[in-house]
Design a protein around this motif. Structure first.
Motif, PDB file in Angstrom:
ATOM      1  N   CYS A 131       1.251   1.447  10.046  1.00 18.46           N
ATOM      2  CA  CYS A 131       1.620   2.376   8.974  1.00 18.46           C
ATOM      3  C   CYS A 131       3.039   2.891   9.195  1.00 18.46           C
ATOM      4  O   CYS A 131       3.481   3.062  10.331  1.00 18.46           O
ATOM      5  CB  CYS A 131       0.655   3.559   8.935  1.00 18.46           C
ATOM      6  N   GLN A 154       0.841  -1.201   0.000  1.00 15.12           N
ATOM      7  CA  GLN A 154       0.000   0.000   0.000  1.00 15.12           C
ATOM      8  C   GLN A 154       0.880   1.256   0.000  1.00 15.12           C
ATOM      9  O   GLN A 154       0.767   2.131   0.844  1.00 15.12           O
ATOM     10  CB  GLN A 154      -0.957  -0.024   1.190  1.00 15.12           C
ATOM     11  N   PHE A 191      -6.505  -0.154   0.243  1.00 18.42           N
ATOM     12  CA  PHE A 191      -6.107   0.188   1.608  1.00 18.42           C
ATOM     13  C   PHE A 191      -6.881  -0.666   2.602  1.00 18.42           C
ATOM     14  O   PHE A 191      -8.111  -0.668   2.607  1.00 18.42           O
ATOM     15  CB  PHE A 191      -6.350   1.671   1.873  1.00 18.42           C
ATOM     16  N   TYR A 204     -10.075   7.930  -1.065  1.00 17.32           N
ATOM     17  CA  TYR A 204      -9.928   7.289  -2.377  1.00 17.32           C
ATOM     18  C   TYR A 204     -10.132   8.303  -3.504  1.00 17.32           C
ATOM     19  O   TYR A 204      -9.417   8.289  -4.510  1.00 17.32           O
ATOM     20  CB  TYR A 204     -10.927   6.135  -2.517  1.00 17.32           C
ATOM     21  N   LEU A 217      -7.489   1.279   7.033  1.00 15.65           N
ATOM     22  CA  LEU A 217      -8.062   2.597   7.278  1.00 15.65           C
ATOM     23  C   LEU A 217      -9.273   2.557   8.201  1.00 15.65           C
ATOM     24  O   LEU A 217      -9.526   3.516   8.932  1.00 15.65           O
ATOM     25  CB  LEU A 217      -8.463   3.254   5.952  1.00 15.65           C
ATOM     26  N   THR A 268      -4.045  -0.935  -5.894  1.00 17.97           N
ATOM     27  CA  THR A 268      -3.828  -0.813  -4.447  1.00 17.97           C
ATOM     28  C   THR A 268      -5.168  -0.736  -3.724  1.00 17.97           C
ATOM     29  O   THR A 268      -6.066   0.008  -4.124  1.00 17.97           O
ATOM     30  CB  THR A 268      -3.001   0.439  -4.127  1.00 17.97           C
TER      31      THR A 268
END
Length: 275
Positions: free
Chosen positions: A190, A104, A121, A137, A124, A119
């Motif tokens: 992340c 990602q 995600f 997005y 989130l 990709t």
């Protein structure tokens, strides 16, 4: 020394676990800070469009240090940006080629955020509402290939690798690029990849120079590894109750968790005490 600047991270700090602000409560705090000529600075790894979305009508009342220090907005206008050199961008793109979708991989640039087509995600929903994810997005550019020609200057790169891979990927990146970039955890699995020397404290130091203030006049709040330099800089440094242990280790005080509105609580109590 009198506090003249409040600096706070967003995710895991000022935002609740759903990634939302209590705008009426924040507005009351801003009113009191304005009366005391105290500046309120949001210092975040996020980009400016998400901050504008979250802050709504309050956006022009705060200073935004986004992309982990690389861009600064005052009165909702860009006043400073620090971008990577092209050779460093090309080296990073070459290193991560072939794993962009799996990891990602996002390039945050002056021209917006770019990811490779395909990709998805996956993390989130841990800190954003479905509506926020949908807007993210829409603000993201999905391209066939990532190329420095698209970006107009890179501010940072980021990845979502999950908690179980986070440590190994951090080591991998920090062993590369001859120290020109640094990878830090920003929570929830992340990772932010930053230009060496450009971080949240760097952005704050630029504001200190602009406003002729000293670091000991900062009260700061944070929860993740990318907040450490900011907390080390501040005169009063609050780690959130939900913060990583290494963040708590550099803090001078502990705030209630973000799920309990810890930043609001500390500021409300402090303002009341200050009269």
């Amino acid at each position: 020394m009198t506090i003249k600047l409040i600096a706070t991270d967003m995710d895991g700090t000022l935002l609740d676990p759903r990634g939302q602000l209590d705008l009426p409560r924040l507005e009351k705090i801003l009113d009191q800070l304005d009366q005391r000529d105290i500046r309120f600075v949001i210092v975040t790894g996020n980009e400016v469009h998400r901050m504008r979305q979250l802050l709504e009508h309050l956006v022009s009342r705060v200073v935004l240090v986004v992309a982990n220090g690389a861009r600064i907005f005052e009165n909702n206008k860009l006043i400073q940006a620090q971008t990577w050199d092209d050779a460093m961008v090309d080296n990073a793109l070459a290193h991560f080629k072939g794993r962009e979708c799996r990891d990602q991989f996002v390039v945050t640039s002056m021209n917006g955020s770019f990811v490779k087509k395909g990709t998805v995600f996956t993390e989130l929903d841990k800190f954003m509402t479905p509506e926020m994810i949908e807007k993210l997005y829409r603000h993201t550019n999905f391209v066939e290939e990532l190329s420095s020609a698209l970006f107009g200057g890179v501010l940072k790169m980021s990845m979502v690798v999950g908690e179980e891979r986070s440590s190994s990927v951090l080591r991998e990146i920090n062993d590369l690029f001859n120290g020109h970039v640094r990878a830090v955890s920003s929570g929830y699995g992340c990772i932010d990849i930053l230009q060496a020397g450009v971080h949240k404290a760097w952005g704050l130091e630029e504001l200190l120079k602009r406003w002729n203030l000293q670091s000991k006049q900062i009260m700061a709040f944070g929860d993740s590894e990318n907040d450490i330099e900011m907390l080390e800089l501040a005169g009063i440094a609050y780690a959130m109750e939900n913060a990583d242990d290494n963040v708590k280790a550099v803090a001078t005080a502990l705030a209630p968790a973000n799920s309990q509105g810890g930043v609001y609580q500390v500021l409300e109590n402090w303002l009341e005490k200050e009269g």
